[in-house]
Enzyme design. Sequence first.
Site, short mmCIF file in Angstrom:
data_model
loop_
_atom_site.label_atom_id
_atom_site.label_comp_id
_atom_site.label_asym_id
_atom_site.label_seq_id
_atom_site.Cartn_x
_atom_site.Cartn_y
_atom_site.Cartn_z
N LEU A 40 5.07 -0.86 -0.32
CA LEU A 40 4.56 -0.95 -1.68
C LEU A 40 3.07 -1.24 -1.63
CD1 LEU A 40 7.42 -3.24 -3.01
CD2 LEU A 40 7.18 -0.78 -3.46
N VAL A 45 -0.76 -2.34 -2.93
CA VAL A 45 -1.46 -3.28 -3.79
C VAL A 45 -2.24 -2.53 -4.87
CG1 VAL A 45 -1.71 -4.99 -1.94
CG2 VAL A 45 -3.56 -3.34 -2.36
N VAL A 102 3.29 -4.19 3.02
CA VAL A 102 2.27 -4.09 1.97
C VAL A 102 1.23 -3.06 2.38
CG1 VAL A 102 0.56 -5.34 0.61
CG2 VAL A 102 2.64 -6.52 1.39
N LYS A 103 1.03 -2.07 1.53
CA LYS A 103 0.02 -1.04 1.78
C LYS A 103 -1.30 -1.46 1.12
CE LYS A 103 1.16 3.31 1.43
NZ LYS A 103 1.66 4.58 0.84
N VAL A 104 -2.37 -1.32 1.88
CA VAL A 104 -3.71 -1.70 1.41
C VAL A 104 -4.66 -0.57 1.75
CG1 VAL A 104 -5.51 -3.44 1.49
CG2 VAL A 104 -3.14 -4.11 1.89
#
Length: 221
Positions: free
Chosen positions: A63, A65, A89-91
Amino acid sequence: MTYRLFIDSAKPQEWDLARARGWLHGVTTNPLIIQRAGLRVELATARDLVEAAKERALAEIQLQVTGHGAEEMLASGRALRALWGHVTVKVPATAAGFAAATQLIRDGAHVTITACYSAQQTMLAAAIGARYVAPYYARMLDAGLDADERLDAMQRIAGQQQNLSVLVASIRSVDQLETLARRGFDTFTLSAPIAAAFGQTAESDAAAADFMKAAEDSLKS
């Protein structure tokens, strides 16, 4: 080599086809994918997607940010991570994104540096302890970049690390997938149309139909 394959989709019904065929490791999403699925880009949507992933016992859901700066991205990432232990977490690979990702990793989150276009970004991802870097293969080609040389450089850098993988995104055909797999890439995310076509050929379908016809004909004689 073990392949780790994701589907790039915010529609659980699309996940199920890949699950039924036995190859689905997990799901990747981003705000564009969520919007195109007719959903709102908000924490409630992420929570619903996580519940769907739990129901299907997926190994991982990624998912992304949201936020205009590092602090907003950090707060978003912490909220996403809190939803489930299998959230990655994808950034985005921006200056603010790397700042947020660094703190998320210090917090213990698994992080993908997404929209990665260069070897130097892969070096930074390795330096901060990211789990994945996600280059956009077809978008690199569209931009006139030497996508193959760049992906190879990323792979060489990631190969020197213990826990960093190149997660190839933006695959536009099964042929591209096959070519990259032959060159040693083993982690991919596939759009729903590519996922549906993956593993299927007209020749195999025709052979299977011939087998079934022979079986049915044998019962008539």
